[in-house]
Design an enzyme around this catalytic site. Structure first.
Site, PDB file in Angstrom:
ATOM      1  N   HIS A 171       0.842  -1.199   0.000  1.00 58.51           N
ATOM      2  CA  HIS A 171       0.000   0.000   0.000  1.00 58.51           C
ATOM      3  C   HIS A 171       0.878   1.250   0.000  1.00 58.51           C
ATOM      4  O   HIS A 171       1.883   1.298   0.698  1.00 58.51           O
ATOM      5  CB  HIS A 171      -0.894   0.035   1.245  1.00 58.51           C
ATOM      6  CG  HIS A 171      -2.122  -0.811   1.106  1.00 58.51           C
ATOM      7  ND1 HIS A 171      -3.176  -0.730   1.967  1.00 58.51           N
ATOM      8  CD2 HIS A 171      -2.462  -1.751   0.191  1.00 58.51           C
ATOM      9  CE1 HIS A 171      -4.117  -1.578   1.602  1.00 58.51           C
ATOM     10  NE2 HIS A 171      -3.700  -2.221   0.538  1.00 58.51           N
TER      11      HIS A 171
ATOM     12  N   TYR B 203      -8.742   5.310   8.627  1.00 56.98           N
ATOM     13  CA  TYR B 203      -8.764   5.638  10.056  1.00 56.98           C
ATOM     14  C   TYR B 203      -9.843   6.707  10.240  1.00 56.98           C
ATOM     15  O   TYR B 203      -9.701   7.817   9.724  1.00 56.98           O
ATOM     16  CB  TYR B 203      -7.411   6.211  10.499  1.00 56.98           C
ATOM     17  CG  TYR B 203      -6.303   5.185  10.607  1.00 56.98           C
ATOM     18  CD1 TYR B 203      -5.576   4.780   9.495  1.00 56.98           C
ATOM     19  CD2 TYR B 203      -5.972   4.627  11.840  1.00 56.98           C
ATOM     20  CE1 TYR B 203      -4.550   3.840   9.595  1.00 56.98           C
ATOM     21  CE2 TYR B 203      -4.945   3.692  11.968  1.00 56.98           C
ATOM     22  CZ  TYR B 203      -4.244   3.308  10.836  1.00 56.98           C
ATOM     23  OH  TYR B 203      -3.236   2.384  10.948  1.00 56.98           O
TER      24      TYR B 203
ATOM     25  N   PRO C  96      -2.446   0.258  19.370  1.00 63.08           N
ATOM     26  CA  PRO C  96      -2.302  -0.222  17.986  1.00 63.08           C
ATOM     27  C   PRO C  96      -2.568   0.817  16.902  1.00 63.08           C
ATOM     28  O   PRO C  96      -2.386   0.517  15.719  1.00 63.08           O
ATOM     29  CB  PRO C  96      -3.343  -1.351  17.908  1.00 63.08           C
ATOM     30  CG  PRO C  96      -4.345  -1.026  18.953  1.00 63.08           C
ATOM     31  CD  PRO C  96      -3.610  -0.323  20.051  1.00 63.08           C
TER      32      PRO C  96
ATOM     33  N   TYR D 103       4.596   6.740   9.931  1.00 59.75           N
ATOM     34  CA  TYR D 103       3.739   5.586   9.650  1.00 59.75           C
ATOM     35  C   TYR D 103       4.495   4.521   8.861  1.00 59.75           C
ATOM     36  O   TYR D 103       4.421   3.336   9.178  1.00 59.75           O
ATOM     37  CB  TYR D 103       2.478   6.023   8.896  1.00 59.75           C
ATOM     38  CG  TYR D 103       1.398   4.958   8.901  1.00 59.75           C
ATOM     39  CD1 TYR D 103       0.464   4.898   9.934  1.00 59.75           C
ATOM     40  CD2 TYR D 103       1.346   3.998   7.911  1.00 59.75           C
ATOM     41  CE1 TYR D 103      -0.497   3.908   9.966  1.00 59.75           C
ATOM     42  CE2 TYR D 103       0.376   2.997   7.933  1.00 59.75           C
ATOM     43  CZ  TYR D 103      -0.547   2.964   8.974  1.00 59.75           C
ATOM     44  OH  TYR D 103      -1.493   1.974   9.004  1.00 59.75           O
TER      45      TYR D 103
HETATM   46  C1  PHB Z   1      -4.723  -4.433  11.272  1.00 65.16           C
HETATM   47  O1  PHB Z   1      -4.896  -4.633  10.062  1.00 65.16           O
HETATM   48  O2  PHB Z   1      -4.916  -5.332  12.111  1.00 65.16           O
HETATM   49  C2  PHB Z   1      -4.307  -3.093  11.750  1.00 65.16           C
HETATM   50  C3  PHB Z   1      -4.061  -2.097  10.820  1.00 65.16           C
HETATM   51  C4  PHB Z   1      -3.678  -0.843  11.256  1.00 65.16           C
HETATM   52  C5  PHB Z   1      -3.547  -0.588  12.598  1.00 65.16           C
HETATM   53  C6  PHB Z   1      -3.788  -1.583  13.528  1.00 65.16           C
HETATM   54  C7  PHB Z   1      -4.158  -2.841  13.104  1.00 65.16           C
HETATM   55  O3  PHB Z   1      -3.200   0.658  13.003  1.00 65.16           O
END
Ligand code: PHB
Ligand code: APR
Length: 401
Positions: A77, A205, A296, A387
């Site tokens: 990506h 997000y 996360p 990121y």
């Molecule tokens: C996931 O795909 O599990 C995932 C993706 C982005 C994040 C956290 C988890 O910030």
């Protein structure tokens, strides 16, 4: 019953991404290790975890010889989306961060590949061990005691690596020598894996007045979706229909629909920031979640675990091959600069995107920050650079942190 004595160069506690990657890097450099895991192989291979690999992480895995399936099945990506106030904005990560990208490939798959490589090579990896304890770590001859298949063992080694996650036994064994930094968040994530094609090609997000939501994926047929929920939320209060309704509401966008599907797995992930300093004492070295936890939101947990063991493998190899011992002495310092960068980024993403409480002042600040990111290239670049991950070389280069 007397214990059977075994001997290796590096005893690794925990077969998560940190422990398994380390054992692989060491083996490639001719260093012997034994990996001890208290869960079953099946449990470890089925545990669903995060799925975003920084380019640097993917490169480490490929160079270690375990990237074949990742290259085939992983999805590269070049951007992510931020959604707020009914608008969705793309952040072109690669354009903003020197062409670097991320790879969508589940941590579960990384772990399966690493286990398979180790088992195929006939190397020592023991599942279902019990009563692991570490001893004599302040001496040249540390030992790990454990039991396996109803027998007691004592594993003598030159170094022990605590890659046993946040709830392991290694960090508590040296807690009196450590300084702990931590932060709890009053919310958690409810995550599902769904038999549904991803509705958005790239991750979304979403900041919403009802709480954060995240659209992610694992493949062309599997979506991974998350919802902010209360820290003490009970899963049985979330039937599938309620999860989909809530997701539909938080990610709704004119002209776009979220495709639903059967929920294959669901779970709650607590949110915590945690760092221990230093990440070592005597001959015991902590790596990955045993040394630090991030919420996360920045997708950093797995990536930090891999960068720790990359540094540690180099230092161990150097000490075993007659090179300098300073690498090992400096291990913690080499890692912590990157760890704290990821801690800040994860905290920043978390507090910018989640519903923090009822204070409208907070939500105005969040919206202002989000608007700034999507309208200023400098602000977007800050997000993008963090990121996709700082280059692995981003360690403490000079003395002092
Ligand atoms: C996931 O795909 O599990 C995932 C993706 C982005 C994040 C956290 C988890 O910030
Ligand atoms: N003895 C042996 N093994 C143990 C013990 C113990 N006493 N305690 C825990 N373990 C095992 C766990 O069962 C687990 O398989 O150690 C392993 C630790 O693995 P992870 O928790 O996956 O931690 P790590 O390898 O550091 O990877 C960090 O995992 O939790 C995610 O988000 C996190 O992505 C990050 C990554």
């Amino acid at each position: 019953m007397t214990a059977t004595t075994l001997r290796t160069q590096v005893a690794i506690v925990g077969a998560g991404p940190a422990g398994l990657t380390l054992s692989c890097l060491l083996h490639n450099a001719g260093i012997e290790s034994v990996v001890l895991e208290n869960r079953s192989r099946r449990y470890v291979e089925e545990r669903i975890r995060a799925g975003v690999l920084e380019q640097g992480t993917a490169e480490v895995l490929a160079a270690a010889g375990v990237g074949e399936r990742m290259h085939r099945e992983g999805i590269v990506h070049h951007g992510i989306h931020l959604q707020f106030a009914g608008e969705r904005h793309r952040i072109p990560l690669s354009d903003l961060a020197d062409g670097r990208a991320i790879v969508i490939y589940g941590q579960t798959e990384v772990v399966k590949d690493l286990i398979e490589a180790r088992v195929d090579a006939g190397l020592d990896l023991r599942f279902d061990v019990a009563d692991v304890s570490v001893h004599d770590i302040e001496t040249e001859r540390p030992r790990v005691r454990f039991s396996h298949e109803h027998r007691d063992f004592e594993l003598e080694c030159d170094a022990i690596v605590g890659a046993d996650g946040f709830h392991g036994v290694c960090r508590p064994a040296i807690e009196q020598h450590l300084r702990i930094f931590s932060r709890e968040y009053p919310f958690a994530w409810l995550g599902i894996l769904a038999a549904a094609p991803p509705s958005s090609e790239e991750l979304v997000y979403a900041h919403h007045e009802r709480g954060f939501a995240l659209l992610s994926l694992r493949s062309a047929e599997r979506s991974r979706l998350y919802l902010q929920c209360a820290a003490d939320e009970r899963l049985d209060e979330w039937p599938d229909t309620r999860i989909w309704d809530e997701l539909q509401c938080r990610v709704a966008l004119d002209g776009w629909t979220l495709v639903e599907g059967a929920v294959l797995e669901k779970g709650i992930t607590p949110m915590r920031s945690f760092v221990t300093e230093p990440m070592q004492h005597g001959r015991l070295f902590l790596a990955g979640d045993s040394a630090h936890i991030v919420p996360p939101t920045g997708a950093k947990g797995l990536n930090l675990a891999i960068s720790d063991v990359t540094v540690l493998a180099e230092a161990l190899v150097s000490s075993f091959t007659g090179g300098s011992r300073t690498g090992l002495a400096e291990y913690s310092r080499m890692c912590l600069r990157r760890v704290w960068r990821a801690e800040h980024f994860s905290y920043w993403m978390t507090t910018m995107l989640h519903r923090l409480g009822d204070d409208p002042f907070d939500s105005q600040l969040q919206l202002s920050q989000l608007r700034y990111i999507v309208s200023s290239e400098a602000a977007a670049r800050t997000l993008a650079e963090n990121y996709v991950g700082l280059p692995l070389g981003h360690r403490a280069a000079t003395p002092g942190r």
